[in-house]
Write a protein that holds these residues in place. Structure first.
Motif, PDB file in Angstrom:
ATOM      1  N   GLU A 105       5.964  -3.318   2.139  1.00 14.57           N
ATOM      2  CA  GLU A 105       4.784  -2.658   1.585  1.00 14.57           C
ATOM      3  C   GLU A 105       3.800  -2.404   2.714  1.00 14.57           C
ATOM      4  OE1 GLU A 105       3.061  -5.155  -1.415  1.00 14.57           O
ATOM      5  OE2 GLU A 105       2.389  -6.624   0.010  1.00 14.57           O
ATOM      6  N   SER A 106       2.790  -1.617   2.419  1.00  9.97           N
ATOM      7  CA  SER A 106       1.813  -1.270   3.450  1.00  9.97           C
ATOM      8  C   SER A 106       0.941  -2.467   3.813  1.00  9.97           C
ATOM      9  CB  SER A 106       0.930  -0.121   2.975  1.00  9.97           C
ATOM     10  OG  SER A 106       0.058  -0.571   1.958  1.00  9.97           O
ATOM     11  N   LYS A 107       0.330  -2.384   4.971  1.00 11.29           N
ATOM     12  CA  LYS A 107      -0.569  -3.439   5.430  1.00 11.29           C
ATOM     13  C   LYS A 107      -1.747  -3.588   4.461  1.00 11.29           C
ATOM     14  CE  LYS A 107      -2.897  -4.880   9.657  1.00 11.29           C
ATOM     15  NZ  LYS A 107      -3.219  -4.502  11.038  1.00 11.29           N
ATOM     16  N   GLY A 137       1.290   6.456  -2.274  1.00 11.11           N
ATOM     17  CA  GLY A 137       2.414   7.077  -1.599  1.00 11.11           C
ATOM     18  C   GLY A 137       3.115   8.145  -2.417  1.00 11.11           C
TER      19      GLY A 137
END
Length: 155
Positions: A105-107, A137
């Protein structure tokens, strides 16, 4: 064949050490909390806590980028072993040797997960091509003007 694929969150920051000697090698140990698929029952554990170890470049990656709460996808193999503890008893171990790890997953999503007790998913900003009701996203594509022009390749 001995192949393991896991997706989970680190329960704490990796414990990183370097081997001694001329060919010093990085070793990282961490635990992944991996959710179980079945529905949670009253007072039942809904995750497995998997001991993981990585070596070399993968361990250096863990040292530099992974921390408590980071969600990763890891592939590797199961390795068993044993040792004698201080009381002279034989202790058996099972670890996943992580050969590859990547972010799942994203930061920003990880930071939000760590700071939020409700664990909600962040949304992408409302801009051209984005809707606030879509997960981060995902882009809202315009509908085709004519349904005959919109054919899926397998139809």
């Amino acid at each position: 064949m001995n192949k393991v694929i896991l997706m989970g969150r680190l329960t704490r920051d990796p414990e990183v050490r370097y081997t001694e000697g001329q060919g010093s090698n990085c070793v990282a140990r961490f635990t992944l909390a991996v959710d179980r698929r079945q529905a949670r029952q009253e007072n039942a554990q809904n995750a497995d806590f998997i001991s993981c170890v990585s070596f070399g470049k993968t361990a250096e990656f863990a040292d530099k980028y992974l921390h408590k709460g980071t969600k990763i996808a890891a592939t590797g193999r199961i390795q068993t072993g044993s040792y004698m503890n201080r009381e002279g008893q034989k202790v058996y171990t099972t670890d996943v040797v992580v050969e590859e790890a990547e972010f799942a997953e994203s930061k920003n999503a990880t930071a939000e997960y760590n700071s939020s007790s409700s664990r909600t998913v962040s949304r992408a900003p409302v801009e051209q091509g984005y809707r606030d009701d879509l997960p981060q996203g995902f882009v809202d594509l315009p509908a085709p003007e004519d349904d005959d022009d919109f054919k899926l390749p397998f139809m």
